[in-house]
Design a protein around this motif. Structure first.
Motif, PDB file in Angstrom:
ATOM      1  N   PRO A  18       0.816  -1.229   0.000  1.00  0.00           N
ATOM      2  CA  PRO A  18       0.000   0.000   0.000  1.00  0.00           C
ATOM      3  C   PRO A  18       0.846   1.273   0.000  1.00  0.00           C
ATOM      4  CG  PRO A  18      -0.814  -1.567   1.630  1.00  0.00           C
ATOM      5  CD  PRO A  18       0.517  -2.071   1.179  1.00  0.00           C
ATOM      6  N   ARG A  26     -11.521   2.759 -10.747  1.00  0.00           N
ATOM      7  CA  ARG A  26     -12.397   3.625  -9.964  1.00  0.00           C
ATOM      8  C   ARG A  26     -13.555   4.143 -10.794  1.00  0.00           C
ATOM      9  NH1 ARG A  26     -10.450   5.353  -5.077  1.00  0.00           N
ATOM     10  NH2 ARG A  26     -12.625   6.009  -4.833  1.00  0.00           N
ATOM     11  N   GLY A  83     -13.738  -0.181  -5.338  1.00  0.00           N
ATOM     12  CA  GLY A  83     -13.194   0.463  -4.153  1.00  0.00           C
ATOM     13  C   GLY A  83     -11.684   0.360  -4.106  1.00  0.00           C
ATOM     14  N   ARG A  84     -11.073   0.997  -3.100  1.00  0.00           N
ATOM     15  CA  ARG A  84      -9.617   1.013  -3.009  1.00  0.00           C
ATOM     16  C   ARG A  84      -9.063  -0.382  -2.714  1.00  0.00           C
ATOM     17  NH1 ARG A  84      -8.467   6.574   0.497  1.00  0.00           N
ATOM     18  NH2 ARG A  84      -9.405   8.024  -1.022  1.00  0.00           N
ATOM     19  N   LEU A  85      -9.705  -1.107  -1.799  1.00  0.00           N
ATOM     20  CA  LEU A  85      -9.215  -2.451  -1.486  1.00  0.00           C
ATOM     21  C   LEU A  85      -9.350  -3.380  -2.690  1.00  0.00           C
ATOM     22  CD1 LEU A  85      -8.104  -4.352   0.653  1.00  0.00           C
ATOM     23  CD2 LEU A  85     -10.446  -4.857   1.351  1.00  0.00           C
ATOM     24  N   LEU A 101       0.664   7.133  -6.667  1.00  0.00           N
ATOM     25  CA  LEU A 101      -0.491   7.991  -6.943  1.00  0.00           C
ATOM     26  C   LEU A 101      -0.345   9.377  -6.340  1.00  0.00           C
ATOM     27  CD1 LEU A 101      -3.355   5.416  -6.268  1.00  0.00           C
ATOM     28  CD2 LEU A 101      -2.376   6.065  -8.466  1.00  0.00           C
ATOM     29  N   VAL A 128      -9.243  -2.471  -5.792  1.00  0.00           N
ATOM     30  CA  VAL A 128      -8.241  -2.067  -6.794  1.00  0.00           C
ATOM     31  C   VAL A 128      -6.889  -2.698  -6.477  1.00  0.00           C
ATOM     32  CG1 VAL A 128      -6.946  -0.093  -7.679  1.00  0.00           C
ATOM     33  CG2 VAL A 128      -9.415   0.054  -7.413  1.00  0.00           C
ATOM     34  N   ILE A 129      -6.514  -2.717  -5.190  1.00  0.00           N
ATOM     35  CA  ILE A 129      -5.213  -3.272  -4.825  1.00  0.00           C
ATOM     36  C   ILE A 129      -5.196  -4.790  -5.002  1.00  0.00           C
ATOM     37  CG2 ILE A 129      -3.601  -3.612  -2.915  1.00  0.00           C
ATOM     38  CD1 ILE A 129      -4.348  -0.896  -1.876  1.00  0.00           C
ATOM     39  N   VAL A 161      -5.639   2.410 -11.851  1.00  0.00           N
ATOM     40  CA  VAL A 161      -6.490   2.815 -10.726  1.00  0.00           C
ATOM     41  C   VAL A 161      -7.633   3.701 -11.206  1.00  0.00           C
ATOM     42  CG1 VAL A 161      -6.508   4.113  -8.565  1.00  0.00           C
ATOM     43  CG2 VAL A 161      -4.622   2.573  -9.070  1.00  0.00           C
ATOM     44  N   GLU A 162      -7.360   4.619 -12.115  1.00  0.00           N
ATOM     45  CA  GLU A 162      -8.412   5.503 -12.627  1.00  0.00           C
ATOM     46  C   GLU A 162      -9.478   4.712 -13.379  1.00  0.00           C
ATOM     47  OE1 GLU A 162      -8.905   9.396 -15.573  1.00  0.00           O
ATOM     48  OE2 GLU A 162      -6.944   8.487 -15.205  1.00  0.00           O
ATOM     49  N   ALA A 213       0.476   4.088  -2.882  1.00  0.00           N
ATOM     50  CA  ALA A 213       0.141   5.465  -2.521  1.00  0.00           C
ATOM     51  C   ALA A 213       1.182   6.445  -3.022  1.00  0.00           C
ATOM     52  CB  ALA A 213      -0.009   5.576  -1.003  1.00  0.00           C
TER      53      ALA A 213
END
Length: 327
Positions: A94, A194, A199-201, A101, A203-204, A190-191, A98
């Motif tokens: 993570p 989204r 969601g963020r989780l 991004l 995506v990862i 990621v874009e 981060a």
């Protein structure tokens, strides 16, 4: 009229292919490297099976499983390795995503923090850990926090070793994952995810990690090799994982300790092959498909695109109905 240029009918000569000279230096380098790595292994194996006055014997290998503490120490090291791999990946993945991004200036800060264990010697690290652990009986003996100091030093599973090994493994995990993320267009992926409502989780786990399988396998193997071979931290803190057990039995059973070292090397190779197979699974969709998905998504407030392009059929307009008296 312009004059016509005569076309030559001469046959085109084929490109000349130069014969490649055999490069003997490659074989020489591989031979020297093979001898450099295999000679100590063969010598160690001969030492374990040849006893002066007795000839060849496999007693050093047959007594490994029945040796006192072998199973417990090996299981402890593998458990510590699994926990260290999970914690290191949970911290670094993570953080690097981060950083990719976020502002580019944060990359240097994260890299410096992850590379600090290469500068600080393990002996200094374990001295600081031992000093902090002594705070428990000295300052927190009458508080509930004292139980935490006892729990992290449990001999069956010392959590303090997991924390120390995670710090030592940060440079290797960071380098491996950073090399994998450099080959992936993280902002575009990621874009696109989204925009599809992920969601963020999600995506990862489902977008970023499938593109890092080889990097994750490399980071896991480096961490596993570090934990199985680490001796300084565990020995000074008073614990007995696999590396400490090998040294402890070397005084009474020299041949058995060398045999166990060869066995640990074999176990590491087997786990390396398993991690390599896990990292060479089916690859995720290419990152080039993400811009197409983003481009295909309609902009907010714009009219939706037609569903499909096909032959356009025109229906003739109906003839006007005649009005009586106006023909």
């Amino acid at each position: 009229m312009a004059a016509l240029t005569p076309v030559s009918t001469a046959p085109v000569s084929a490109p000349v292919r130069t014969a490649r000279r055999p490069r003997y230096w490659r074989g020489a380098v591989l031979t020297v490297a093979g001898l450099y790595f295999l000679t100590p292994l063969v010598s160690s194996f001969v030492f374990t099976v040849q006893v002066p006055g007795q000839g060849l014997t496999v007693a050093a290998y047959s007594g490994i499983l029945s040796a006192d503490g072998f199973t417990e120490s090996l299981f402890l090291s593998l458990s510590l390795a699994a926990a260290t791999i999970a914690l290191a990946l949970l911290l670094v993945v993570p953080a690097l995503v981060a950083v990719r991004l976020g502002p580019p200036r944060l990359r240097a800060v994260v890299e410096i923090v992850c590379m600090l264990p290469l500068v600080v010697p393990p002996i200094a690290l374990v001295t600081g850990i031992a000093t902090v652990l002594r705070w428990g009986p000295d300052h927190f003996s009458r508080t509930p926090l004292y139980q935490t100091f006892l729990a992290v030093q449990n001999e069956s599973f010392p959590v303090v070793l997991v924390l120390a090994y995670t710090v030592l493994a940060l440079p290797f995990v960071h380098r491996s994952l950073d090399a994998g993320l450099r080959a992936v267009d993280v902002p575009t992926l990621v874009e696109a995810a989204r925009n599809c409502g992920a969601g963020r989780l999600y995506v990862i786990l489902r977008v970023i990690l499938p593109n890092l399988r080889s990097s994750l396998a490399g980071a896991s193997f480096l961490t596993l090799a570090l934990v199985l071979g680490e001796y300084t931290v565990a020995s000074l803190l008073g614990f007995r994982p696999f590396a400490v057990w090998i040294v402890s039995v070397s005084g009474a059973e020299a041949r058995m300790s060398v045999a166990v070292s060869l066995l640990s090397l074999l176990i590491t190779w087997v786990l390396l092959l398993a991690l390599s197979r896990a990292g060479s699974g089916p690859s995720a969709p290419a990152p080039d498909s993400a811009p197409a998905a983003v481009a295909a998504a309609p902009a907010p407030g714009s009219a939706p695109a037609p569903a499909a392009a096909g032959p356009v059929t025109t229906t003739p307009a109906a003839a006007p109905t005649p009005v009586p008296g106006k023909e």
